[in-house]
Design an enzyme around this catalytic site. Structure first.
Site, PDB file in Angstrom:
ATOM      1  N   ASP A 106      14.511   5.908 -15.172  1.00  8.78           N
ATOM      2  CA  ASP A 106      14.734   6.371 -13.893  1.00  8.78           C
ATOM      3  C   ASP A 106      13.955   7.006 -12.858  1.00  8.78           C
ATOM      4  O   ASP A 106      13.441   8.143 -13.832  1.00  8.78           O
ATOM      5  CB  ASP A 106      15.953   7.433 -13.563  1.00  8.78           C
ATOM      6  CG  ASP A 106      16.932   7.115 -13.085  1.00  8.78           C
ATOM      7  OD1 ASP A 106      16.145   6.990 -12.031  1.00  8.78           O
ATOM      8  OD2 ASP A 106      17.455   7.706 -12.122  1.00  8.78           O
TER       9      ASP A 106
ATOM     10  N   ARG B 224      16.824  24.772  -5.382  1.00  9.64           N
ATOM     11  CA  ARG B 224      16.172  23.780  -5.977  1.00  9.64           C
ATOM     12  C   ARG B 224      15.009  23.008  -4.813  1.00  9.64           C
ATOM     13  O   ARG B 224      15.336  22.783  -3.630  1.00  9.64           O
ATOM     14  CB  ARG B 224      16.590  22.230  -5.853  1.00  9.64           C
ATOM     15  CG  ARG B 224      15.485  21.641  -7.181  1.00  9.64           C
ATOM     16  CD  ARG B 224      16.780  20.125  -7.391  1.00  9.64           C
ATOM     17  NE  ARG B 224      17.165  19.121  -6.446  1.00  9.64           N
ATOM     18  CZ  ARG B 224      17.552  18.330  -6.066  1.00  9.64           C
ATOM     19  NH1 ARG B 224      17.653  17.360  -7.301  1.00  9.64           N
ATOM     20  NH2 ARG B 224      18.306  17.756  -5.198  1.00  9.64           N
TER      21      ARG B 224
ATOM     22  N   TYR C 192      14.914   5.594  -1.196  1.00 11.57           N
ATOM     23  CA  TYR C 192      15.619   7.327   0.213  1.00 11.57           C
ATOM     24  C   TYR C 192      14.496   9.098  -0.381  1.00 11.57           C
ATOM     25  O   TYR C 192      15.025   9.700   0.630  1.00 11.57           O
ATOM     26  CB  TYR C 192      17.205   7.978   0.059  1.00 11.57           C
ATOM     27  CG  TYR C 192      17.909   7.809  -0.649  1.00 11.57           C
ATOM     28  CD1 TYR C 192      18.128   9.226  -1.488  1.00 11.57           C
ATOM     29  CD2 TYR C 192      18.016   6.733  -1.439  1.00 11.57           C
ATOM     30  CE1 TYR C 192      18.620   9.142  -2.504  1.00 11.57           C
ATOM     31  CE2 TYR C 192      19.366   7.183  -2.441  1.00 11.57           C
ATOM     32  CZ  TYR C 192      19.905   8.343  -2.707  1.00 11.57           C
ATOM     33  OH  TYR C 192      20.256   8.272  -3.841  1.00 11.57           O
ATOM     34  N   LYS C 193      14.333   8.930  -2.028  1.00 14.32           N
ATOM     35  CA  LYS C 193      13.935  10.611  -1.971  1.00 14.32           C
ATOM     36  C   LYS C 193      12.580   9.719  -1.516  1.00 14.32           C
ATOM     37  O   LYS C 193      11.691  10.012  -0.051  1.00 14.32           O
ATOM     38  CB  LYS C 193      14.049  10.527  -3.498  1.00 14.32           C
ATOM     39  CG  LYS C 193      15.062  10.885  -3.634  1.00 14.32           C
ATOM     40  CD  LYS C 193      14.826  11.352  -5.079  1.00 14.32           C
ATOM     41  CE  LYS C 193      16.800  11.755  -5.442  1.00 14.32           C
ATOM     42  NZ  LYS C 193      17.729  10.721  -5.161  1.00 14.32           N
TER      43      LYS C 193
ATOM     44  N   PHE D 213      20.615  13.012 -14.833  1.00 13.24           N
ATOM     45  CA  PHE D 213      21.575  13.119 -13.264  1.00 13.24           C
ATOM     46  C   PHE D 213      22.576  12.622 -14.081  1.00 13.24           C
ATOM     47  O   PHE D 213      22.505  10.930 -14.839  1.00 13.24           O
ATOM     48  CB  PHE D 213      20.749  11.805 -12.739  1.00 13.24           C
ATOM     49  CG  PHE D 213      20.566  12.349 -11.272  1.00 13.24           C
ATOM     50  CD1 PHE D 213      20.720  13.207 -10.254  1.00 13.24           C
ATOM     51  CD2 PHE D 213      22.153  11.271 -10.654  1.00 13.24           C
ATOM     52  CE1 PHE D 213      22.076  13.335  -9.201  1.00 13.24           C
ATOM     53  CE2 PHE D 213      22.570  11.453  -9.264  1.00 13.24           C
ATOM     54  CZ  PHE D 213      22.627  12.419  -8.565  1.00 13.24           C
TER      55      PHE D 213
END
Length: 432
Positions: free
Chosen positions: A195, A391, A220-221, A126
């Site tokens: 991560d 995605r 928040y995911k 990322f």
């Protein structure tokens, strides 16, 4: 696979009732929990309580009376159950990028005297991870070396100080073998930084069993903590009494309310706190954590996250099968088929490699099927290295098998009616 098959699977699903923990808009199939989780039903009332009562009435007394002061650690202990950590090893605080800066700084500091000067990461990691690493390496005299996933662990040479990886790749959904790669890094004399942004709450994680060194992740995911929710940070117990904290704020002090002029780090992971904590946001995150922990009674003796993982794999298997059955030849599967190598998302690319992936996603969103798009990476010369990605993220807490059928039915109609060619779906928005 038929619609009846999907409905029968939903009727047999032991986790189906967990859907009631969330506020889901009507006529929406939400396949973007890997970007932003759904709102827990408990969150609005909890946030209102924090604002109106604990802040409005309790005022500053609530640091004691409502235990605001302990919130990062209390949430950290809840989160520890989801990532294979022990109580007292995790705190929820700051953002993912800030926490990555902290742990990578700590790892580089420990390795400075070793003479090793290379940080290894995956080229498709990322971007924020790579930006933070690039900045820190420049600042601390290290070199960031980017490699392809297939080049691990051969790239772990004697010059490598730190291996920094995202457990589940954000673009492809491919999952690394954390235990094997950590062992390879340690055998080569390097530390590991993981991560867990696309892992925590989505797949089983075993930080202590894997002997990892440092880990961070976002709230928040899959943890459903709300937009910009506080992140989390973990450090292995063997480093807990000696790692450096570069952002030495007062909440990471051993005794913040002594107000001494010189910094004295708190013991263990608490020193990873920095400034005054975001109490309202942490309270919302706790509601999100509770939705994931609600699946624990279904895990039996298999360990935390087992039930969610079983359903996640079944959902993604079903989605892949339906896309391949009903859209033959239109898409290439980017996500690994093998369960051990797959996170909780499915990524597709157009088989002909032509433009249109973004517009297809936008046409689906207009129909209420919400996924997202990730553009092809480019080299420094501007040439594309891979393909545009459609995605789709799968959160077993609130998705069912009929959702898979309906989502693919919408995809079929978008393609057959060529809805993706409409001009409004081809205008790029700021957030894709």
């Amino acid at each position: 696979m038929t619609l009846d098959d999907c409905q029968r699977l939903d009727a047999q699903d032991p986790l189906a009732a967990l859907r009631d923990l969330f506020i889901l808009p009507e006529d929406v199939i939400y396949l973007d929990g890997n970007s932003l989780g759904v709102l827990p039903k408990a969150a609005p009332a909890r946030v209102a309580e924090v604002v109106a009562k604990e802040w409005g009435e309790g005022l500053i007394r609530s640091w004691n009376s409502a235990s605001w002061i302990d919130l990062p650690q209390r949430l950290g202990d809840k989160l520890a159950r989801l990532i294979g950590a022990a109580p007292g090893e995790v705190v929820c605080t700051d953002g993912t990028s800030v926490n990555l800066y902290k742990v990578l700084f700590a790892a580089l500091s420990q390795m400075k005297a070793s003479g090793r000067q290379v940080v290894i990461s995956e080229r498709s990691n990322f971007p924020t991870d790579l930006y933070i690493a690039e900045s820190l390496c420049r600042e601390r005299g290290f070199t960031l070396k980017l490699i392809e996933a297939g080049e691990l662990p051969a790239a772990l040479t004697a010059e490598v100080a730190v291996l920094m990886l995202t457990h589940v790749n954000y673009r492809t959904g491919a999952m690394h073998d954390m235990k094997a790669l950590t062992a390879a890094a340690h055998a080569a004399g390097a530390l590991t930084v993981w991560d867990l942004a696309h892992s925590a709450g989505a797949v089983p994680v075993a930080l202590n069993d894997s002997e990892a060194d440092f880990a961070i992740g976002c709230g928040y995911k899959y943890l459903n903590g709300g937009p910009g929710a506080p992140a989390f940070v973990w450090v292995h117990a063997r480093h807990a009494s000696r790692f450096e904290q570069p952002l030495s704020g007062w909440f990471g002090h051993a005794a913040p309310f002594e107000f001494t002029p010189h910094y004295r780090p708190a013991p263990g992971v608490t020193r990873y706190l920095c400034g005054t904590q975001p109490i309202i946001a942490l309270s919302a995150l706790e509601c999100g954590l509770d939705t994931v922990l609600a699946a624990e009674p279904f895990d039996g003796d298999q360990g935390s996250m087992a039930a969610l993982r079983t359903k996640s794999l079944a959902l993604t298997d079903a989605f892949i099968a339906l896309v391949e059955e009903r859209c033959p030849g239109r898409f290439t599967l980017v996500t690994p088929r093998a369960h051990a190598q797959r996170g909780s998302q499915v990524c597709l690319a157009l088989s002909d490699n032509e433009p249109g992936a973004y517009a297809i996603v936008q046409a689906l969103i207009a129909r209420g099927v919400i996924g997202d798009f990730r553009a092809a990476h480019s080299t420094s010369s501007g040439q594309s290295e891979d393909r545009d990605i459609l995605r789709f993220g799968f959160t077993p807490l609130y998705l069912g098998f009929e959702d898979m059928w309906n989502a693919v039915e919408h995809l079929v109609q978008v393609l057959e009616r060529e809805e993706w060619k409409r001009p409004e779906f081809n205008q790029k928005l700021a957030v894709t």
